[in-house]
Design a protein around this motif. Sequence first.
Motif, short mmCIF file in Angstrom:
data_model
loop_
_atom_site.label_atom_id
_atom_site.label_comp_id
_atom_site.label_asym_id
_atom_site.label_seq_id
_atom_site.Cartn_x
_atom_site.Cartn_y
_atom_site.Cartn_z
N VAL A 64 0.84 -1.20 0.00
CA VAL A 64 0.00 0.00 0.00
C VAL A 64 0.87 1.25 0.00
N GLY A 65 1.89 1.27 0.86
CA GLY A 65 2.78 2.42 0.92
C GLY A 65 3.55 2.64 -0.36
N ALA A 66 4.01 1.55 -0.99
CA ALA A 66 4.74 1.68 -2.26
C ALA A 66 3.84 2.25 -3.35
N LEU A 67 2.58 1.83 -3.37
CA LEU A 67 1.63 2.36 -4.36
C LEU A 67 1.38 3.84 -4.12
N VAL A 68 1.18 4.21 -2.85
CA VAL A 68 0.97 5.62 -2.52
C VAL A 68 2.19 6.45 -2.90
N LEU A 69 3.37 5.93 -2.66
CA LEU A 69 4.60 6.64 -3.00
C LEU A 69 4.67 6.92 -4.50
N GLN A 70 4.29 5.94 -5.31
CA GLN A 70 4.31 6.14 -6.76
C GLN A 70 3.28 7.17 -7.19
N LEU A 71 2.11 7.15 -6.57
CA LEU A 71 1.05 8.09 -6.95
C LEU A 71 1.38 9.52 -6.55
N ARG A 72 2.19 9.70 -5.52
CA ARG A 72 2.54 11.04 -5.07
C ARG A 72 3.69 11.67 -5.85
N GLN A 73 4.36 10.89 -6.66
CA GLN A 73 5.50 11.41 -7.41
C GLN A 73 5.04 12.19 -8.64
N PRO A 74 5.76 13.25 -9.01
CA PRO A 74 5.49 13.89 -10.31
C PRO A 74 5.73 12.89 -11.44
N LEU A 75 5.04 13.06 -12.54
CA LEU A 75 5.14 12.12 -13.66
C LEU A 75 6.58 11.99 -14.16
N ARG A 76 7.31 13.10 -14.14
CA ARG A 76 8.69 13.05 -14.65
C ARG A 76 9.60 12.22 -13.76
N ALA A 77 9.21 12.03 -12.49
CA ALA A 77 10.04 11.28 -11.56
C ALA A 77 9.70 9.79 -11.52
N LEU A 78 8.58 9.40 -12.14
CA LEU A 78 8.16 8.01 -12.07
C LEU A 78 9.16 7.03 -12.68
N PRO A 79 9.70 7.31 -13.89
CA PRO A 79 10.69 6.37 -14.43
C PRO A 79 11.89 6.16 -13.51
N LYS A 80 12.35 7.22 -12.88
CA LYS A 80 13.47 7.10 -11.95
C LYS A 80 13.10 6.23 -10.76
N GLN A 81 11.86 6.37 -10.26
CA GLN A 81 11.41 5.57 -9.14
C GLN A 81 11.30 4.09 -9.53
N TRP A 82 10.81 3.84 -10.71
CA TRP A 82 10.67 2.45 -11.17
C TRP A 82 12.04 1.80 -11.35
N ILE A 83 12.99 2.57 -11.85
CA ILE A 83 14.35 2.03 -12.01
C ILE A 83 14.95 1.71 -10.64
#
Length: 277
Positions: A64-83
Motif C-alpha cells: 500500500v505504501g509503495a503504491l501511494v509513493l508512486q502516486l505522489r511522485q510527479p510524472l517526470r520522476a516516475l521512471p526514476k522511481q521504477w528504475i
Amino acid sequence: GLPVPFLIRVFSTMNAPASFAVFLIFAVLVGLPAPQRWKFLALALGLTMLLLTKTRSAWAAFLVGALVLQLRQPLRALPKQWIALAVVLLLAAPAITHPRVLKAVAGRAASLSKLEEDRSYRERKQITRFAVQQLQRNPAGEGLGQIGSAGKLTANGWKGAVTTLDSGTLEVFSVMGWMGGALFTLAMIGLLIPIVRERRERRDAVTNGAAAAVIALLAASFFGNVFNGVSGVMFWSAVGLATAGRTYALALEQARRATVQPGVPLSPTLARRISAA
C-alpha cells in the motif's frame, strides 16, 4: 517461528518480528525516493528482512505504501522511481529466490488462502470477539494499564486475562472506550487529510516517503498496534516528517511569492515565513 534455520521469524534487536517489520516499512519507504546512490544495497537488505519477518500484514502495508509513493511522485520522476525499485529487487533477488527462503515465504503467504486453518487468524478472531464483548459491557473502556506490559503485571499470572490485542484500532477503543476511541479516530483523520491532500511537498523526496509510510502504517494498524512502543516511534516519526515537510513547503512557497525591495525592511510576517523555510 521455530528456533531452527529458515523457520524462525527474524526480529533483529526489537524483540518481535512485527516491530521489526514496522521499522523496515518506515525505513524502506523513506529511503526509496532518497537521492543517495548507495541506498540500493541497504534497501535490498531491508526488503529481504521484511519478507523474512513473515509478517503478512506488514507485507500488505508495504505494498500500500509503495503504491501511494508512486502516486505522489510527479510524472517526470516516475521512471526514476521504477528504475530504483527494479534495482532494489534485483539486488534482493539472490536472497529471496534461495529455495529454502522462497519455500518459507511462499508457505507463509499461502496460508492466506486457508484462513480457517490458520492459528493466528483463529486467535485474532477470538480476541476480537472478546474485546467487543468487553466494550459492550463497559463502553467507557478498560483504561490505561490494562493492555500490554502493564496489563501483564495487573493480571498477576491469571491465564484467562487478555493483555495483548493484535489490532491497534481495537486496542484504542478497548482502552479509551467508544467516546475516546471515536475522538482518537477523528484526530487521526485530521492528521491524515492534510498529508494526503497537500501537493506542495511532492517536490521533496523524504516527505513523500514519510507520507507513504504514514498511510502504510495506518493500514497496518488494523492488524497490530502502531501507536505506541517501538512501532509508535516509527509511526509518529513518519507523521512528524510528513507534517514538517508540508509546513516547510508552504512557508517556502509563500516566501517566494512575496515581493522584496532593496532597502525596504521585511514585514514581520514575511520574516517569519523565511525563517520557517
